[in-house]
Design a protein around this motif. Structure first.
Motif, PDB file in Angstrom:
ATOM      1  N   ALA A   1       0.822  -1.215   0.000  1.00 56.80           N
ATOM      2  CA  ALA A   1       0.000   0.000   0.000  1.00 56.80           C
ATOM      3  C   ALA A   1       0.856   1.264   0.000  1.00 56.80           C
ATOM      4  O   ALA A   1       1.963   1.283   0.532  1.00 56.80           O
ATOM      5  CB  ALA A   1      -0.916  -0.014   1.220  1.00 56.80           C
ATOM      6  N   CYS A   2       0.327   2.318  -0.597  1.00 59.94           N
ATOM      7  CA  CYS A   2       0.992   3.618  -0.576  1.00 59.94           C
ATOM      8  C   CYS A   2       0.796   4.253   0.797  1.00 59.94           C
ATOM      9  O   CYS A   2      -0.322   4.322   1.294  1.00 59.94           O
ATOM     10  CB  CYS A   2       0.384   4.521  -1.661  1.00 59.94           C
ATOM     11  N   PRO A   3       1.873   4.731   1.421  1.00 59.15           N
ATOM     12  CA  PRO A   3       1.719   5.314   2.758  1.00 59.15           C
ATOM     13  C   PRO A   3       0.966   6.637   2.743  1.00 59.15           C
ATOM     14  O   PRO A   3       0.465   7.066   3.772  1.00 59.15           O
ATOM     15  CB  PRO A   3       3.152   5.483   3.255  1.00 59.15           C
ATOM     16  N   SER A   4       0.879   7.263   1.578  1.00 56.85           N
ATOM     17  CA  SER A   4       0.199   8.565   1.522  1.00 56.85           C
ATOM     18  C   SER A   4      -1.297   8.418   1.266  1.00 56.85           C
ATOM     19  O   SER A   4      -2.118   8.869   2.060  1.00 56.85           O
ATOM     20  CB  SER A   4       0.803   9.433   0.424  1.00 56.85           C
ATOM     21  N   CYS A   5      -1.653   7.763   0.127  1.00 54.60           N
ATOM     22  CA  CYS A   5      -3.074   7.695  -0.203  1.00 54.60           C
ATOM     23  C   CYS A   5      -3.692   6.362   0.210  1.00 54.60           C
ATOM     24  O   CYS A   5      -4.909   6.208   0.202  1.00 54.60           O
ATOM     25  CB  CYS A   5      -3.304   7.932  -1.692  1.00 54.60           C
ATOM     26  N   GLY A   6      -2.869   5.387   0.532  1.00 55.95           N
ATOM     27  CA  GLY A   6      -3.385   4.111   1.014  1.00 55.95           C
ATOM     28  C   GLY A   6      -3.777   3.123  -0.077  1.00 55.95           C
ATOM     29  O   GLY A   6      -4.095   1.975   0.208  1.00 55.95           O
TER      30      GLY A   6
ATOM     31  N   VAL B   1       7.221   4.403  -6.436  1.00 57.89           N
ATOM     32  CA  VAL B   1       6.374   5.603  -6.491  1.00 57.89           C
ATOM     33  C   VAL B   1       4.946   5.118  -6.662  1.00 57.89           C
ATOM     34  O   VAL B   1       4.685   4.178  -7.405  1.00 57.89           O
ATOM     35  CB  VAL B   1       6.788   6.504  -7.684  1.00 57.89           C
ATOM     36  N   CYS B   2       4.015   5.769  -5.947  1.00 55.47           N
ATOM     37  CA  CYS B   2       2.621   5.340  -6.007  1.00 55.47           C
ATOM     38  C   CYS B   2       2.021   5.645  -7.378  1.00 55.47           C
ATOM     39  O   CYS B   2       2.084   6.794  -7.824  1.00 55.47           O
ATOM     40  CB  CYS B   2       1.809   6.036  -4.916  1.00 55.47           C
ATOM     41  N   PRO B   3       1.449   4.693  -8.082  1.00 53.20           N
ATOM     42  CA  PRO B   3       0.863   4.944  -9.398  1.00 53.20           C
ATOM     43  C   PRO B   3      -0.440   5.752  -9.308  1.00 53.20           C
ATOM     44  O   PRO B   3      -0.936   6.220 -10.308  1.00 53.20           O
ATOM     45  CB  PRO B   3       0.596   3.546  -9.953  1.00 53.20           C
ATOM     46  N   HIS B   4      -0.948   5.934  -8.107  1.00 57.00           N
ATOM     47  CA  HIS B   4      -2.217   6.660  -7.960  1.00 57.00           C
ATOM     48  C   HIS B   4      -1.999   8.126  -7.620  1.00 57.00           C
ATOM     49  O   HIS B   4      -2.551   9.003  -8.263  1.00 57.00           O
ATOM     50  CB  HIS B   4      -3.094   5.992  -6.896  1.00 57.00           C
ATOM     51  N   CYS B   5      -1.164   8.411  -6.586  1.00 54.77           N
ATOM     52  CA  CYS B   5      -0.984   9.799  -6.179  1.00 54.77           C
ATOM     53  C   CYS B   5       0.420  10.325  -6.488  1.00 54.77           C
ATOM     54  O   CYS B   5       0.690  11.506  -6.324  1.00 54.77           O
ATOM     55  CB  CYS B   5      -1.293   9.971  -4.691  1.00 54.77           C
ATOM     56  N   GLY B   6       1.303   9.449  -6.918  1.00 54.06           N
ATOM     57  CA  GLY B   6       2.645   9.881  -7.283  1.00 54.06           C
ATOM     58  C   GLY B   6       3.574  10.122  -6.118  1.00 54.06           C
ATOM     59  O   GLY B   6       4.703  10.568  -6.303  1.00 54.06           O
TER      60      GLY B   6
HETATM   61 ZN   LIG Z   1      -0.562   6.979  -3.163  1.00 54.74          ZN
END
Ligand SMILES: [Zn+2]
Ligand SMILES: [Mg+2]
Ligand SMILES: [Zn+2]
Length: 867
Positions: free
Chosen positions: A99-104, A148-153
């Motif tokens: 999981a992305c730590p920023s957007c989850g 790098v998160c593919p959703h929020c970058g």
């Molecule tokens: Zn993210």
């Protein structure tokens, strides 16, 4: 019994999240003390009466039930700071890395996500669990790759995991609070990518904020004889958790320094972890004050000693006995000798009827102390009354039809005997009781083979079936008589054994002749009721053996003894004509317990009862004849002529020279490699081959000079026990010892096996060749080699036994509900067909001829041919 059948569609396991924990709990446990000064449970403590009752006479404060009625109720602890659930250690690591730590969001691109979604749908419909597991692993691998998160970058730093409950994000250590926050961010829509059902579970639940406290009924305290109270391991752990939790909360409230808070938090984590599982790698197990390792929840459930295997899959039983077994050839194979002590303890319930009421009065009068007495009566009201010295007369007067009497085990009763490991059907068989003095179970030596028993301290279990139905099954399905032939290989498995074979072998040799008196004595002792075949002064052994055979019995086959080349032409082929043994010596191939030809034919064609009788008689005959004749083995019997010794020495010396040549050739690089082998491997193989050939030669030479009347030879030739190699090891040479599948390699540094040898010596002596024999004695090096390979053998059996045991467990658990149905199909308990025809050929192997139907023989019999 009525059988209720339900079709289960599936079983779903759910997890108690924090809300469910609070809902399920009847109280918050907030006090670490258990009891007050007067010994009463403290309100709000771990033994609070709202959690259930364990003391008789007390009532539950939650449900009002008494002991046995109140099921117990859960409480809960509110953690001052969240704590990671150990059993989710690896899963949390996987989720954090995905999981992305920023957007989850789970770091998987849109297209890939769609593919995965479809794949999950497919598996739901038609896939297997292992496919699902693999898919989840694949997704995890994919998501982990993204930095790098593919959703929020946003940056997605790599997660590292330190067992059991520590996580790092990049360089920073994550506290459970942070772990929980990251997991909370994962949206429900993404959970399927983690393999999680969003209706059943949320990842952040794996980081506990509240903790279920099990009811006191699952962790009762024990009052010792001294009056001291001893708490359950789980209670001890819960007290630890409570204490630390409280201290952590106090320190937080008083604004204590971060280090102290951190330490306490880690300690709380430790106690919560070891409560759940006290055998986690990476942390020391929690111990009792006395040093004993505490049992966590996992330890209660797991392994052989755990709830499943000890208490659910298997239980202690009543009406059973266990003691050492010892041999007794004077009882039948289908009998078992039982110590009177056990016979007086185990009982059979008998309904009192008009027919047996007098007999039962007698039995009661004899009481519990005498043999053939009784221990209890059950009157017509169903009251169970113990028979004692005081009441036995009165009870004997009172007993009437409609009562029941628990009478002692007596001769002729049916019991089950079992020797573990129970590896096949014949490990549990029904025997008839013979009450005997002494303290061991007496079994007939011929029954050793199916039980794999010997008498070096083996113990066996006895079960005393309680119902008529059980007794009928013990006799008709499990009875020794019904299990003479093996369902594994389709031949007899109960039959002539060891000494019996030696005896029969000597009895039926061509020139064995007995005086009429001796012959009479022998057949009388063996319990054979027959007339001596002739009025001659002398009776041959073969004539005596023939008394056991039915008069229409005919057979002809080559004996095992003939293969040794040690018996004369007359002894090497068995010819039985009309129940008369005309030619041939009786050995293991005739009456042995693994497919003896005569025995097998008799059991198959004359039935199990005749077969059992035949086994009893041949055992008696063999043993008694051997007793009459005498047979001993001494060191002398392993002496061979000086000449042979010389020959053996020459052969071995020649072999050693050949070994030198092989080594020289290899050093010169002239050795031609064998296919698929390196030069060194070829060299070793050739050396071993050469030395083994020499040893075989020595075995042959020993065999050649061994007299057929040598007792060791008699045992080997007749198949009673051992073989000629055993003799050769004692008389000739022991030969090459293998360690780790080849000649010994390691030893004194890397260049040699012992400092006594020249460096890099590859010769026979320095590499495990034992030229001496056990008879002549070994030199120190030889002794070492033999010990080393002996130790390896011991280690291997020690490793193999549990491995094969576990394989067997898995197999039997998977197959135990399969049975052959009325229509010949093999089905499981759900009625699903596993095989359309049992064994795919429909043959009951125990009724077959080595797994096949012997059509020739059947045709012969149908044509009215000889039996
Ligand atoms: Zn993210
Ligand atoms: Mg043993
Ligand atoms: Zn209750």
């Amino acid at each position: 019994m009525e059988i209720v059948k339900k079709d289960l569609q599936g079983i779903e396991f759910r997890f108690f999240g924090p809300d469910s924990v609070r809902k399920l709990s009847v109280m918050e446990v907030s006090v670490p003390e258990l009891y007050d000064q007067d010994g009463f449970p403290v309100e709000g403590g771990l033994m609070d009466p709202r959690l259930g009752v364990v003391d008789p006479g007390m009532r539950c404060r939650s449900c009002g039930g008494k002991v046995g009625h109140c099921p117990g109720h859960f409480g809960h602890i509110e953690f001052a700071k969240p704590v990671i659930h150990v059993r989710f250690g690896k899963k949390i690591y996987m989720w954090l890395s995905m999981a992305c730590p920023s957007c989850g969001r789970v770091a998987v691109e849109k297209e890939a996500r769609d593919i995965y979604e479809r794949e999950f749908q497919r598996i739901d419909n038609e896939g297997t669990n292992s496919e699902r597991a693999k898919l989840i692993r694949d997704i995890a691998k994919e998501a982990k790759k993204h930095s790098v998160c593919p959703h929020c970058g946003a940056d997605k730093p790599a997660i590292t995991y330190e067992k059991p409950t520590t996580y790092y994000q990049g360089e920073d250590k994550l506290t459970p609070v942070e772990v929980r926050e990251n997991l909370e961010k994962i949206p429900d829509e993404d959970l399927f990518l983690l393999g999680v059902d969003s209706r059943a579970f949320r990842p952040e639940w794996a980081v506990m904020t509240s903790f279920l406290v099990p009811p006191v009924t699952v962790r009762p305290c024990i009052t010792l004889e001294t009056g001291e109270r001893s708490e359950d391991d789980l209670t001890h752990k819960l007290v630890d958790i409570m204490r630390i939790n409280l201290r952590l909360r106090e320190n937080m409230a008083s604004g204590a320094p971060a280090v102290i808070i951190e330490d306490l938090w880690e300690l709380l984590q430790y106690h919560a972890t070891t409560f759940i599982d006290n055998q986690v790698s990476g942390i020391p197990p929690a111990r009792h004050r006395a040093g004993r390792i505490l049992k966590g929840v996992v330890q209660r459930v797991k392994t052989k000693q755990g709830r499943f295997r000890r208490n659910l899959a298997g239980k202690r039983v009543n009406f059973s006995a266990r003691t050492v077994v010892s041999p007794d050839a004077r009882i039948g194979v289908d009998e078992v000798g039982i110590p009177d002590e056990i016979a007086r303890d185990l009982t059979v319930s008998v309904y009192v009827t008009d027919e047996n009421v007098e007999q039962m009065k007698e039995v009661i009068r004899r009481g519990p102390e005498a043999l053939d007495g009784a221990n209890y009566v059950i009157d017509d009201q169903g009251n169970r009354l113990r028979i004692t010295d005081f009441n036995q007369e009165t009870l004997a007067e009172q007993v009437a039809p409609g009562w029941m009497v628990d009478r002692h085990l007596k001769d002729g009763d049916v019991v089950l005997m079992n020797r573990q490991p129970s590896l096949h059907r014949m490990s549990l068989m029904g025997h008839r009781v013979r009450v005997l003095p002494g303290r061991t179970f007496r079994i007939h030596p011929s029954i050793c083979a199916p039980y794999n028993a010997d008498f070096d301290g083996d113990e066996m279990n006895l079960h005393d079936p309680q119902g008529e139905e059980a007794r009928a099954e013990a006799l008709e399905l499990l009875g020794v008589r019904k299990n003479l032939r093996s369902p594994r290989f389709g031949g007899v498995i109960i039959g002539g054994w060891r000494t019996q074979i030696s005896g029969l072998f000597l009895l039926t040799q061509k020139d064995t002749v007995l005086s009429r008196e001796k012959a009479f004595q022998l057949i009388y002792d063996a319990g054979i009721e027959a007339e001596l075949p002739s009025s001659k002064k002398e009776i041959t052994g073969r004539e005596i053996f023939s008394l056991l055979l039915p008069s229409d019995f005919n057979i002809r086959f080559k004996t095992k003894a003939s293969k040794s080349g040690k018996v004369g032409e007359d002894d090497s082929e068995v010819v039985v004509k009309d129940g008369k043994l005309l030619k041939g010596v009786i050995d293991s191939s005739a009456v042995g317990s693994f497919g003896g030809r005569i025995l097998d034919r008799i059991v198959q064609e004359y039935g199990p009862d005749f077969g059992t009788d035949f086994i009893n008689k041949l055992a008696a005959l063999g043993l008694l004849y051997l007793k009459m004749r005498g047979m001993t083995v001494s060191i002398e019997d392993f002496e061979i002529p000086e000449e042979t010794h010389k020959e053996i020495n020459q052969t071995l010396s020649k072999a050693k020279r050949e070994v030198r040549n092989i080594i020289k050739k290899a050093e010169a690089g002239k050795l031609k490699s064998w296919p698929g082998m390196s030069m060194v491997e070829t060299r070793e193989s050739e050396i071993i081959h050469t030395l083994n050939k020499a040893r075989d030669e020595a075995v042959r030479m020993v065999g050649d000079v061994l007299s057929p009347s040598n007792p060791a030879a008699i045992m080997a030739i007749s198949g009673a026990r051992g073989n000629l190699l055993n003799v050769a090891l004692i008389a000739g040479a022991v030969g090459q010892q293998a360690i780790g599948g080849g000649r010994p390699k390691r030893g004194y540094y890397s260049s040699r096996t012992f400092p006594h040898f020249v460096k890099h010596d590859l010769g026979a002596e320095s590499k495990g060749f034992v030229r001496s024999s056990y008879g002549s004695g070994l030199n120190p090096f030889e002794f070492f080699w033999v010990s080393a390979s002996g130790r390896e053998g011991l280690t291997d059996t020690g490793v193999k036994t549990p491995k094969s045991g576990y394989m067997y467990r898995r197999l039997s658990n998977a197959l135990q509900d399969l049975k052959v149905e009325y229509d010949g199909t093999v089905r499981d308990s759900g009625g699903n067909i596993i095989q359309f025809l049992y064994g795919e050929d429909g043959i009951d192997v125990s009724m077959s001829d080595k797994g096949f139907i012997n059509l020739d023989r059947l045709a012969e019999l149908a044509r009215g041919g000889d039996k």
